[in-house]
Design a protein around this motif. Structure first.
Motif, PDB file in Angstrom:
ATOM      1  N   LEU A 125      35.909  41.924 -12.541  1.00  0.00           N
ATOM      2  CA  LEU A 125      36.447  42.006 -11.188  1.00  0.00           C
ATOM      3  C   LEU A 125      37.972  41.842 -11.197  1.00  0.00           C
ATOM      4  O   LEU A 125      38.688  42.536 -10.472  1.00  0.00           O
ATOM      5  CB  LEU A 125      35.807  40.956 -10.288  1.00  0.00           C
ATOM      6  CG  LEU A 125      34.376  41.253  -9.839  1.00  0.00           C
ATOM      7  CD1 LEU A 125      33.774  40.043  -9.145  1.00  0.00           C
ATOM      8  CD2 LEU A 125      34.336  42.468  -8.936  1.00  0.00           C
ATOM      9  N   GLU A 126      38.459  40.900 -12.046  1.00  0.00           N
ATOM     10  CA  GLU A 126      39.906  40.713 -12.168  1.00  0.00           C
ATOM     11  C   GLU A 126      40.557  42.002 -12.660  1.00  0.00           C
ATOM     12  O   GLU A 126      41.559  42.465 -12.126  1.00  0.00           O
ATOM     13  CB  GLU A 126      40.237  39.572 -13.128  1.00  0.00           C
ATOM     14  CG  GLU A 126      41.747  39.404 -13.325  1.00  0.00           C
ATOM     15  CD  GLU A 126      42.126  38.439 -14.425  1.00  0.00           C
ATOM     16  OE1 GLU A 126      43.087  37.692 -14.214  1.00  0.00           O
ATOM     17  OE2 GLU A 126      41.473  38.448 -15.497  1.00  0.00           O
ATOM     18  N   GLU A 128      39.465  45.076 -12.417  1.00  0.00           N
ATOM     19  CA  GLU A 128      39.400  46.081 -11.357  1.00  0.00           C
ATOM     20  C   GLU A 128      40.480  45.824 -10.303  1.00  0.00           C
ATOM     21  O   GLU A 128      41.139  46.748  -9.833  1.00  0.00           O
ATOM     22  CB  GLU A 128      38.019  46.085 -10.693  1.00  0.00           C
ATOM     23  CG  GLU A 128      36.889  46.532 -11.590  1.00  0.00           C
ATOM     24  CD  GLU A 128      36.926  48.006 -11.937  1.00  0.00           C
ATOM     25  OE1 GLU A 128      37.579  48.796 -11.221  1.00  0.00           O
ATOM     26  OE2 GLU A 128      36.300  48.379 -12.942  1.00  0.00           O
ATOM     27  N   HIS A 129      40.666  44.557  -9.945  1.00  0.00           N
ATOM     28  CA  HIS A 129      41.672  44.203  -8.937  1.00  0.00           C
ATOM     29  C   HIS A 129      43.081  44.531  -9.439  1.00  0.00           C
ATOM     30  O   HIS A 129      43.897  45.103  -8.696  1.00  0.00           O
ATOM     31  CB  HIS A 129      41.555  42.728  -8.564  1.00  0.00           C
ATOM     32  CG  HIS A 129      42.532  42.313  -7.504  1.00  0.00           C
ATOM     33  ND1 HIS A 129      42.478  42.805  -6.218  1.00  0.00           N
ATOM     34  CD2 HIS A 129      43.611  41.492  -7.555  1.00  0.00           C
ATOM     35  CE1 HIS A 129      43.471  42.294  -5.506  1.00  0.00           C
ATOM     36  NE2 HIS A 129      44.182  41.497  -6.297  1.00  0.00           N
ATOM     37  N   LYS A 168      43.565  48.224  -9.210  1.00  0.00           N
ATOM     38  CA  LYS A 168      43.718  48.652  -7.815  1.00  0.00           C
ATOM     39  C   LYS A 168      45.139  48.391  -7.328  1.00  0.00           C
ATOM     40  O   LYS A 168      45.773  49.267  -6.724  1.00  0.00           O
ATOM     41  CB  LYS A 168      42.710  47.913  -6.940  1.00  0.00           C
ATOM     42  CG  LYS A 168      42.780  48.250  -5.465  1.00  0.00           C
ATOM     43  CD  LYS A 168      41.714  47.483  -4.699  1.00  0.00           C
ATOM     44  CE  LYS A 168      41.790  47.714  -3.221  1.00  0.00           C
ATOM     45  NZ  LYS A 168      42.910  47.024  -2.587  1.00  0.00           N
ATOM     46  N   VAL A 169      45.656  47.194  -7.595  1.00  0.00           N
ATOM     47  CA  VAL A 169      47.008  46.854  -7.161  1.00  0.00           C
ATOM     48  C   VAL A 169      48.029  47.728  -7.880  1.00  0.00           C
ATOM     49  O   VAL A 169      48.999  48.200  -7.270  1.00  0.00           O
ATOM     50  CB  VAL A 169      47.294  45.350  -7.371  1.00  0.00           C
ATOM     51  CG1 VAL A 169      48.755  45.013  -7.106  1.00  0.00           C
ATOM     52  CG2 VAL A 169      46.383  44.516  -6.471  1.00  0.00           C
ATOM     53  N   LEU A 202      51.080  40.678  -6.833  1.00  0.00           N
ATOM     54  CA  LEU A 202      50.048  39.761  -7.330  1.00  0.00           C
ATOM     55  C   LEU A 202      50.549  38.325  -7.475  1.00  0.00           C
ATOM     56  O   LEU A 202      49.762  37.420  -7.749  1.00  0.00           O
ATOM     57  CB  LEU A 202      49.520  40.257  -8.687  1.00  0.00           C
ATOM     58  CG  LEU A 202      48.687  41.530  -8.635  1.00  0.00           C
ATOM     59  CD1 LEU A 202      48.575  42.149 -10.023  1.00  0.00           C
ATOM     60  CD2 LEU A 202      47.311  41.239  -8.060  1.00  0.00           C
TER      61      LEU A 202
END
Length: 184
Positions: A143-144, A146-147, A150-151, A166
């Motif tokens: 998840l990290e 992917e985040h 995305k950013v 971030l």
């Protein structure tokens, strides 16, 4: 660029990837499948080649050196929105897959992908409703990843801007991005 100087009846395919060995092997495999293959190893050469040869097909790596292959997808679509583009990556991410498709790629494959998988992807016109849905949720590390992706996409691949968004040091973000994502 292709060694062939005369005009070929075979469809033109642009391959942009900074891995020269991968390009050499894939080029040979695609030429056996009757493509005229043009190779570039950086974004600038890829764009120049695309402008010169106007390819019908393209296979683009997501990360070309320090550049984003998403920029190449965007440029190819600006040149000819009928170009059939497949995005390849060794660093699969939901965010980058979505962006590649939004920008005009018809498919997104993770490496290692062989010539047959690429051929199937280049000629695929619809999604596959038989794709397996996993019961297990993504891990926290995934998840990290992917985040972060995305950013980074939201900031057009600009690591400094993404790091500021971030709230982390640019070098810390670079280290996290250099690691391979956790497989789920």
């Amino acid at each position: 660029m292709s060694d062939t100087t005369e005009t070929s009846e075979n469809p033109r395919l642009l391959l942009v990837d900074d891995d020269k060995t991968f390009c050499m092997v894939l080029r040979q495999a695609l030429e056996k499948r009757h493509f005229e293959v043009f190779v570039a190893h950086d974004l600038e050469a890829g764009i120049a080649t695309a402008e010169e040869v106007e390819p019908e097909y393209a296979v683009i790596d997501l990360r070309i050196g320090h550049d984003s292959g998403l920029n190449m997808v965007k440029r190819l679509v600006e040149l000819d929105d009928n170009t059939r583009i497949v995005m390849l990556t060794g660093f699969a991410s939901i965010a980058t897959a979505v962006e590649a498709i939004k920008l005009g790629a018809i498919h997104y494959l993770t490496k290692p992908a062989d010539a047959d998988e690429i051929m199937t992807a280049l000629h695929k016109d619809a999604g596959d409703d038989k794709v397996e849905i996993k019961d297990k949720p993504l891990s926290v590390k995934r998840l990290e990843w992917e985040h972060l992706q995305k950013v980074l996409v939201e900031h057009d691949g600009n690591i400094s801007a993404a790091a500021r968004a971030l709230g982390m040091h640019r070098r810390t973000l670079q280290r996290k991005l250099e690691k391979r994502p956790v497989k789920d």
